[in-house]
Scaffold this motif. Structure first.
Motif, PDB file in Angstrom:
ATOM      1  N   CYS A 208       0.854  -1.196   0.000  1.00  0.00           N
ATOM      2  CA  CYS A 208       0.000   0.000   0.000  1.00  0.00           C
ATOM      3  C   CYS A 208       0.884   1.239   0.000  1.00  0.00           C
ATOM      4  CB  CYS A 208      -0.900   0.007   1.226  1.00  0.00           C
ATOM      5  SG  CYS A 208      -2.090  -1.343   1.261  1.00  0.00           S
ATOM      6  N   THR A 211      -0.357   4.322   4.768  1.00  0.00           N
ATOM      7  CA  THR A 211      -1.101   3.548   5.765  1.00  0.00           C
ATOM      8  C   THR A 211      -2.592   3.816   5.669  1.00  0.00           C
ATOM      9  OG1 THR A 211       0.792   3.865   7.255  1.00  0.00           O
ATOM     10  CG2 THR A 211      -1.222   2.945   8.210  1.00  0.00           C
ATOM     11  N   TYR A 241       3.964   5.581  10.198  1.00  0.00           N
ATOM     12  CA  TYR A 241       2.688   5.653   9.497  1.00  0.00           C
ATOM     13  C   TYR A 241       2.648   6.867   8.568  1.00  0.00           C
ATOM     14  CZ  TYR A 241       1.464   2.461  13.284  1.00  0.00           C
ATOM     15  OH  TYR A 241       1.440   1.421  14.171  1.00  0.00           O
ATOM     16  N   SER A 242       1.779   6.770   7.569  1.00  0.00           N
ATOM     17  CA  SER A 242       1.619   7.868   6.617  1.00  0.00           C
ATOM     18  C   SER A 242       0.171   7.900   6.132  1.00  0.00           C
ATOM     19  CB  SER A 242       2.569   7.674   5.421  1.00  0.00           C
ATOM     20  OG  SER A 242       2.304   6.419   4.783  1.00  0.00           O
ATOM     21  N   GLY A 296      -4.744   3.897   0.500  1.00  0.00           N
ATOM     22  CA  GLY A 296      -3.961   3.245   1.539  1.00  0.00           C
ATOM     23  C   GLY A 296      -4.577   1.952   2.043  1.00  0.00           C
ATOM     24  N   LYS A 297      -3.946   1.387   3.059  1.00  0.00           N
ATOM     25  CA  LYS A 297      -4.409   0.142   3.676  1.00  0.00           C
ATOM     26  C   LYS A 297      -5.744   0.355   4.381  1.00  0.00           C
ATOM     27  CE  LYS A 297      -2.831  -3.332   7.046  1.00  0.00           C
ATOM     28  NZ  LYS A 297      -1.731  -3.677   8.003  1.00  0.00           N
ATOM     29  N   TYR A 298      -5.940   1.535   4.951  1.00  0.00           N
ATOM     30  CA  TYR A 298      -7.185   1.881   5.625  1.00  0.00           C
ATOM     31  C   TYR A 298      -7.794   3.095   4.941  1.00  0.00           C
ATOM     32  CZ  TYR A 298      -4.648  -0.809   9.169  1.00  0.00           C
ATOM     33  OH  TYR A 298      -3.921  -1.768   9.812  1.00  0.00           O
ATOM     34  N   ILE A 318      -5.770   4.702  12.852  1.00  0.00           N
ATOM     35  CA  ILE A 318      -4.654   3.779  12.597  1.00  0.00           C
ATOM     36  C   ILE A 318      -4.371   2.944  13.834  1.00  0.00           C
ATOM     37  CG2 ILE A 318      -2.172   3.648  12.136  1.00  0.00           C
ATOM     38  CD1 ILE A 318      -2.519   6.129  10.338  1.00  0.00           C
ATOM     39  N   GLU A 322      -4.604  -1.100  14.013  1.00  0.00           N
ATOM     40  CA  GLU A 322      -3.374  -1.847  14.281  1.00  0.00           C
ATOM     41  C   GLU A 322      -3.466  -2.652  15.576  1.00  0.00           C
ATOM     42  OE1 GLU A 322      -0.112  -1.430  12.178  1.00  0.00           O
ATOM     43  OE2 GLU A 322      -1.957  -1.302  10.991  1.00  0.00           O
ATOM     44  N   TYR A 375     -10.826  -1.487   6.461  1.00  0.00           N
ATOM     45  CA  TYR A 375      -9.657  -2.216   5.986  1.00  0.00           C
ATOM     46  C   TYR A 375      -9.858  -2.415   4.491  1.00  0.00           C
ATOM     47  CZ  TYR A 375      -6.405  -6.161   5.416  1.00  0.00           C
ATOM     48  OH  TYR A 375      -5.404  -7.004   4.990  1.00  0.00           O
TER      49      TYR A 375
END
Length: 454
Positions: A208, A211, A241-242, A296-298, A318, A322, A375
């Motif tokens: 990804c 984040t 994280y980003s 992103g992942k989320y 985040i 996580e 997610y």
């Protein structure tokens, strides 16, 4: 032919329902939820006729509402209601004020009521009536789309003012009972989901780019879009994280595009997607964003007329993702006006949610809360329905069936109420359309859960 009883509203005890069943002596039993019902000529006879034709357990009808204005003038307005579905599990489903029952069937159902509720007596009764439809796939509760009576309407608030009654802390005791009642119903029909029975989240090998992505779908929000985007760009997250911000503009014509372009010139990392001319609605705009390779992942929600509470919102999402194996995380918001002043009922935190029973109770309430985070590898397998109302509820129900949902009980979001909110002042036709659609979502989800448990 009719035994008539008055109940003051939908919230009543099991004891009151039992007393009605005991006293009912005529072939038909009429329960009136408001006083001073006035009938259209042969209105009662029509309700009996439909019941005899269909063999229904209960029938209800469209009607007129008598509204008195400040000058004591009375206006009669049409108040159509919607068809009952097996997924019409909301305890505030609007039948109107007149419920006509087959007395023999009423007495049979009341004899089966094995829990003494203080508030959920009528709710328990009609869920048991609807159970006959669920099992036999034959209509047990029938809507007559004809205007058969007049009722006096005393709650003249706008739809946006009624929207949050079910999460008002003053109604908490009632809500707990309603949850107990619907949970028992789901167990009876084989749709109850046991605590902790979840599937593994899908895993993707594709890296990804960030984040988390803040997703802002918009159409014609020139007045508010800059506040939303700046609120997202102001977020701060800890290394490693980003995050990024993705705005999806759906063919705005009011200057929204120009506002976005101006911000984009100042923030080159802002991602802007311009939709084509086909139908997208909110759900379609979300789909374009989550399937974009820059997502992103989320994915975290931010509506185009709202703002984040402060610069920590994205980090809190985040952290929640996580820390748990969640398919979805839902935050807490506060209602404000456009000046940022808190409006009643204030903080909406959906504390009725529990890890054990939240996904069952989700079939009773009309929303799961906001803001929502997802997610993305899972969301890409589900997708949003391409609609502008109820799309978030549809996704939340689907995820809750198979995957855990996390909660953030800190305020992370400002839900700003103004005249252009989609639900600020819906007329009865729009409200019925929205409620019918959410009932349909619940119907599909209920069937899926029943099939899953077989």
């Amino acid at each position: 032919m009719i035994s008539t009883f008055y109940l003051p509203g939908r919230v009543c005890s099991t004891k009151a329902i039992r007393e009605i069943a005991e006293k009912a002596s005529a072939p038909y039993t009429m329960i009136c939820l408001k006083p001073d019902i006035e009938w259209v000529y042969l209105g009662q006879e029509r309700m009996i006729q439909v019941m005899e034709m269909t063999g229904a357990t209960m029938v209800y009808a469209d009607h007129f509402q008598k509204i008195t204005n400040d000058k004591s003038q009375i206006t009669n307005i049409e108040a159509p209601v919607i068809d009952y579905q097996i997924g019409a599990l909301r305890d505030d489903f609007d039948f109107g004020s007149v419920l006509l029952w087959d007395t023999k069937k009423l007495k049979t159902l009341v004899a089966q009521m094995d829990t003494d509720y203080q508030f959920a007596g009528l709710y328990d009764l009609r869920l048991r009536a609807s159970q006959l439809s669920t099992i036999n796939y034959q209509l047990s509760i029938i809507h007559i789309p004809e205007y058969l009576y007049y009722e006096v309407e005393t709650d003249t608030r706008k739809s946006g003012e009624k929207l949050f009654d079910y999460v008002d802390p003053r109604n908490r005791t009632v809500q707990i009972e309603m949850e107990q009642c619907v949970t028992a119903h789901l167990k009876r029909i084989g749709a109850y989901l046991q605590p902790g029975e979840y599937k593994e989240l899908p895993v993707t090998n594709n890296p990804c780019p960030v984040t988390a992505s803040v997703i802002i779908p918009c159409r014609n929000r020139a007045r508010t879009i800059a506040d939303a985007v700046h609120s997202a760009l102001a977020q701060k997250v800890r290394a490693p994280y980003s995050f990024n911000v993705i705005v999806v503009d759906d063919n705005s014509t009011d200057g929204t595009k120009e506002k976005i372009a101006e911000i984009s010139r100042q923030h080159s990392d802002l991602i802007v997607i311009h939709q084509d001319k086909t139908w997208h609605a909110i759900g379609g705009n979300w789909n374009v964003a989550i399937h974009d390779p820059r997502c992103g992942k989320y994915a975290i929600q931010l509506d185009s007329d709202d703002t984040y509470f402060d610069e920590t919102t994205v980090q809190k999402f985040i952290d929640a993702f996580e820390s748990g194996n969640y398919g979805m995380v839902i935050g807490t918001y506060q209602l404000t006006n456009m000046a940022g002043e808190t409006l009643p009922p204030g903080v909406i935190d959906h504390r009725e949610w529990t890890d054990d029973n939240g996904r069952n109770n989700a079939l009773r309430i009309n929303g799961l809360g906001a803001p929502r985070g997802f997610y993305v590898p899972l969301l890409r397998t589900i997708n949003y329905p391409t609609t502008k109302y109820g799309e978030d509820y549809a996704v939340g129900l689907r995820i809750s069936r198979d995957y855990p949902i996390g909660r953030i009980y800190d305020v992370v979001y400002n839900c700003r109420r103004w005249e252009d909110n989609s639900d600020a002042n819906c007329d009865i036709v729009a409200m019925n359309r929205n409620n019918w659609y959410k009932d349909r979502l619940r119907t599909w989800e209920l069937i899926a859960r029943m099939n899953r448990m077989r």
